[in-house]
Scaffold this motif. Sequence first.
Motif, PDB file in Angstrom:
ATOM      1  N   TYR A 214       0.838  -1.206   0.000  1.00  0.00           N
ATOM      2  CA  TYR A 214       0.000   0.000   0.000  1.00  0.00           C
ATOM      3  C   TYR A 214       0.868   1.248   0.000  1.00  0.00           C
ATOM      4  O   TYR A 214       0.614   2.196  -0.752  1.00  0.00           O
ATOM      5  CB  TYR A 214      -0.905  -0.004   1.227  1.00  0.00           C
ATOM      6  CG  TYR A 214      -1.575   1.332   1.500  1.00  0.00           C
ATOM      7  CD1 TYR A 214      -2.696   1.728   0.779  1.00  0.00           C
ATOM      8  CD2 TYR A 214      -1.054   2.210   2.458  1.00  0.00           C
ATOM      9  CE1 TYR A 214      -3.286   2.961   1.017  1.00  0.00           C
ATOM     10  CE2 TYR A 214      -1.641   3.437   2.694  1.00  0.00           C
ATOM     11  CZ  TYR A 214      -2.761   3.808   1.976  1.00  0.00           C
ATOM     12  OH  TYR A 214      -3.337   5.025   2.203  1.00  0.00           O
ATOM     13  N   GLU A 215       1.909   1.248   0.846  1.00  0.00           N
ATOM     14  CA  GLU A 215       2.776   2.420   0.927  1.00  0.00           C
ATOM     15  C   GLU A 215       3.520   2.641  -0.385  1.00  0.00           C
ATOM     16  O   GLU A 215       3.630   3.772  -0.867  1.00  0.00           O
ATOM     17  CB  GLU A 215       3.782   2.235   2.071  1.00  0.00           C
ATOM     18  CG  GLU A 215       4.713   3.412   2.276  1.00  0.00           C
ATOM     19  CD  GLU A 215       3.991   4.691   2.644  1.00  0.00           C
ATOM     20  OE1 GLU A 215       4.527   5.768   2.332  1.00  0.00           O
ATOM     21  OE2 GLU A 215       2.893   4.609   3.218  1.00  0.00           O
ATOM     22  N   LEU A 216       4.022   1.564  -0.996  1.00  0.00           N
ATOM     23  CA  LEU A 216       4.720   1.703  -2.271  1.00  0.00           C
ATOM     24  C   LEU A 216       3.760   2.147  -3.366  1.00  0.00           C
ATOM     25  O   LEU A 216       4.119   2.942  -4.241  1.00  0.00           O
ATOM     26  CB  LEU A 216       5.381   0.374  -2.653  1.00  0.00           C
ATOM     27  CG  LEU A 216       6.585  -0.039  -1.791  1.00  0.00           C
ATOM     28  CD1 LEU A 216       7.013  -1.449  -2.138  1.00  0.00           C
ATOM     29  CD2 LEU A 216       7.747   0.924  -1.994  1.00  0.00           C
ATOM     30  N   SER A 217       2.528   1.624  -3.340  1.00  0.00           N
ATOM     31  CA  SER A 217       1.539   2.023  -4.338  1.00  0.00           C
ATOM     32  C   SER A 217       1.180   3.489  -4.186  1.00  0.00           C
ATOM     33  O   SER A 217       0.928   4.175  -5.174  1.00  0.00           O
ATOM     34  CB  SER A 217       0.269   1.161  -4.194  1.00  0.00           C
ATOM     35  OG  SER A 217       0.566  -0.197  -4.393  1.00  0.00           O
ATOM     36  N   TYR A 218       1.183   3.954  -2.953  1.00  0.00           N
ATOM     37  CA  TYR A 218       0.914   5.368  -2.721  1.00  0.00           C
ATOM     38  C   TYR A 218       1.958   6.224  -3.425  1.00  0.00           C
ATOM     39  O   TYR A 218       1.639   7.240  -4.042  1.00  0.00           O
ATOM     40  CB  TYR A 218       0.906   5.644  -1.215  1.00  0.00           C
ATOM     41  CG  TYR A 218       0.598   7.073  -0.837  1.00  0.00           C
ATOM     42  CD1 TYR A 218      -0.714   7.519  -0.757  1.00  0.00           C
ATOM     43  CD2 TYR A 218       1.625   7.978  -0.575  1.00  0.00           C
ATOM     44  CE1 TYR A 218      -0.998   8.833  -0.412  1.00  0.00           C
ATOM     45  CE2 TYR A 218       1.351   9.287  -0.234  1.00  0.00           C
ATOM     46  CZ  TYR A 218       0.040   9.707  -0.148  1.00  0.00           C
ATOM     47  OH  TYR A 218      -0.233  11.008   0.192  1.00  0.00           O
ATOM     48  N   ASP A 219       3.217   5.791  -3.355  1.00  0.00           N
ATOM     49  CA  ASP A 219       4.274   6.527  -4.049  1.00  0.00           C
ATOM     50  C   ASP A 219       4.089   6.472  -5.556  1.00  0.00           C
ATOM     51  O   ASP A 219       4.335   7.451  -6.263  1.00  0.00           O
ATOM     52  CB  ASP A 219       5.639   5.942  -3.679  1.00  0.00           C
ATOM     53  CG  ASP A 219       6.068   6.347  -2.284  1.00  0.00           C
ATOM     54  OD1 ASP A 219       5.430   7.252  -1.705  1.00  0.00           O
ATOM     55  OD2 ASP A 219       7.020   5.747  -1.762  1.00  0.00           O
ATOM     56  N   VAL A 220       3.660   5.300  -6.052  1.00  0.00           N
ATOM     57  CA  VAL A 220       3.426   5.170  -7.492  1.00  0.00           C
ATOM     58  C   VAL A 220       2.309   6.107  -7.936  1.00  0.00           C
ATOM     59  O   VAL A 220       2.394   6.755  -8.991  1.00  0.00           O
ATOM     60  CB  VAL A 220       3.089   3.709  -7.856  1.00  0.00           C
ATOM     61  CG1 VAL A 220       2.643   3.600  -9.310  1.00  0.00           C
ATOM     62  CG2 VAL A 220       4.284   2.811  -7.600  1.00  0.00           C
ATOM     63  N   LEU A 221       1.249   6.198  -7.135  1.00  0.00           N
ATOM     64  CA  LEU A 221       0.144   7.094  -7.474  1.00  0.00           C
ATOM     65  C   LEU A 221       0.606   8.542  -7.473  1.00  0.00           C
ATOM     66  O   LEU A 221       0.209   9.337  -8.335  1.00  0.00           O
ATOM     67  CB  LEU A 221      -1.010   6.889  -6.481  1.00  0.00           C
ATOM     68  CG  LEU A 221      -1.746   5.542  -6.566  1.00  0.00           C
ATOM     69  CD1 LEU A 221      -2.763   5.435  -5.445  1.00  0.00           C
ATOM     70  CD2 LEU A 221      -2.422   5.393  -7.919  1.00  0.00           C
ATOM     71  N   ARG A 222       1.437   8.893  -6.505  1.00  0.00           N
ATOM     72  CA  ARG A 222       1.961  10.255  -6.479  1.00  0.00           C
ATOM     73  C   ARG A 222       2.823  10.532  -7.703  1.00  0.00           C
ATOM     74  O   ARG A 222       2.758  11.612  -8.295  1.00  0.00           O
ATOM     75  CB  ARG A 222       2.785  10.469  -5.209  1.00  0.00           C
ATOM     76  CG  ARG A 222       1.951  10.662  -3.954  1.00  0.00           C
ATOM     77  CD  ARG A 222       2.788  11.169  -2.821  1.00  0.00           C
ATOM     78  NE  ARG A 222       3.900  10.259  -2.535  1.00  0.00           N
ATOM     79  CZ  ARG A 222       4.849  10.505  -1.647  1.00  0.00           C
ATOM     80  NH1 ARG A 222       4.834  11.628  -0.975  1.00  0.00           N
ATOM     81  NH2 ARG A 222       5.811   9.628  -1.435  1.00  0.00           N
ATOM     82  N   ALA A 223       3.627   9.516  -8.096  1.00  0.00           N
ATOM     83  CA  ALA A 223       4.469   9.696  -9.277  1.00  0.00           C
ATOM     84  C   ALA A 223       3.620   9.833 -10.536  1.00  0.00           C
ATOM     85  O   ALA A 223       3.920  10.624 -11.432  1.00  0.00           O
ATOM     86  CB  ALA A 223       5.438   8.513  -9.410  1.00  0.00           C
ATOM     87  N   ALA A 224       2.533   9.035 -10.605  1.00  0.00           N
ATOM     88  CA  ALA A 224       1.657   9.110 -11.775  1.00  0.00           C
ATOM     89  C   ALA A 224       0.975  10.471 -11.848  1.00  0.00           C
ATOM     90  O   ALA A 224       0.836  11.059 -12.932  1.00  0.00           O
ATOM     91  CB  ALA A 224       0.612   7.996 -11.712  1.00  0.00           C
ATOM     92  N   ALA A 225       0.556  10.985 -10.697  1.00  0.00           N
ATOM     93  CA  ALA A 225      -0.077  12.302 -10.684  1.00  0.00           C
ATOM     94  C   ALA A 225       0.906  13.382 -11.132  1.00  0.00           C
ATOM     95  O   ALA A 225       0.555  14.296 -11.882  1.00  0.00           O
ATOM     96  CB  ALA A 225      -0.610  12.607  -9.286  1.00  0.00           C
TER      97      ALA A 225
END
Length: 489
Positions: A214-225
């Motif tokens: 979840y924490e890593l995915s949060y970073d991925v979502l931030r990077a995608a944004a």
Amino acid sequence: MGSAACLLLALMHIVVWWKDRKARANLAFSVMAIAVAALAVLELALMRAETAEQFGITVRWMHVAAWVIIVSLVGFVRLYLNAGRRWLAWTVVGVRTVSLILNFAFWPNINFREITALRHIPFLGESVSVASGVPNPWMLVAQASLLLLVIFVVDATITVWRRGERRQALVLGGSIVLFVVLATAEAVAITWGIISMPMTASLFYQGLVAAMAYELSYDVLRAAALARRLQASEAELRETHQRMDLATSAAGLGIWVWDIVRDEIWISEKGRALFGFEPLEKLDIDRFRNAIHPDDRNFLREALQNSLNTGVDYEAEHRVLLPNGEVRWLNERGSVEFSSEGKPARMRGVSRDVTQRKLGEQALLESEARFRTMANTAPVLIWMSGLDKLCTFFNKPWLEFTGRTIEQELGNGWAEGVHPDDFQSCLKTYVEAFDARQPFVMQYRLRRYDGQYRWISDNGVPRYDSQENFAGYIGSCMDVTDLISKEEA
């Protein structure tokens, strides 16, 4: 199902690492997820073991999976959170490695000296195998490594929390501590025969994998944004910059970008104010260095050079000298971008005013120093304990009275000087008052430096921090032997 999910997550993050070799935290996560899946498979094999020998061999190989989980988890904390003491990380890995070696040195494994019988018990509607045998005391080495792991993660979590990254501290640090403690408690209870059930520690580690994903995915979502914002038109980008300037100014953050090739620095309006730069002043790296306090320039240059050489995130706290002579503390974080040739091309970062925090820390240190000075000159014996009921401080008169060092007295060491006939009542009074958060007064005999037991009157009260959170107890003691002797006479 859980093992398949772990393997799928591992595959996804291996791809992330393959595309970005600097994403080593993703690689550590993938290795751990694979090890958790392997542990789950081994636990299933353990439940279906037909013989004691098969059970013992399976437990032996489970320790290999556990070793990989712990080592990769330590690596993940160091790489992703950028926290945790290095010596403590190596201690965790070292102790766990010793336990793994002992695991293969003993037969059948480090958990058992001997498996005397294999029983079948009902579990979730099925019949599963559990072992009865003689526990191996060397198993404490493996359990000690888990305790050290918890200490390492707690230390790293505190660092992240103090750094201001409280969501990461709560989600990641809290999850690691919770699931590791639960898995350890279950393993200890089963191995030492406290409960009779099959090993299911992998379930807890699967929960940990989910929290980390979840924490890593949060970073991925931030990077995608961020990527979507970078694809916006020039007009939208200018509007975004304006909104960003407004938001960062309100938050007290200064944003800067250093073009390393051209040696040109762009900095937001708030950033210029933080460093004391003129609104239209042209900036380069030398101008930045001149604004730094002379005592901080060398270490800041080393931190910056280390980031440029290794690619690790740049992070530093330093002082700046403003044109009016005022000193301001800044916290800076930045990351390096490399060219296609692998050379540093650009660094982006933020600066934040932490002067008030630094002044508060300094005031706290001065307050603690004043307290220790007062305590050490007081004509009474003074002690303090933390939330775990263990003593964390003894003043100089206490140490002179007992003739022992502070290291000997800390924790439960002070209890060694209590008269054996008084120990249980002393402990009962302390624990009951501590759990109820109530003041207490008790008398007991305490061994003096000359070996003579003296009657002590101990007054303890709960203490609270500035936020009114319970922080432990503080107590003062007086020698009342002469008074008691007079009363008895």
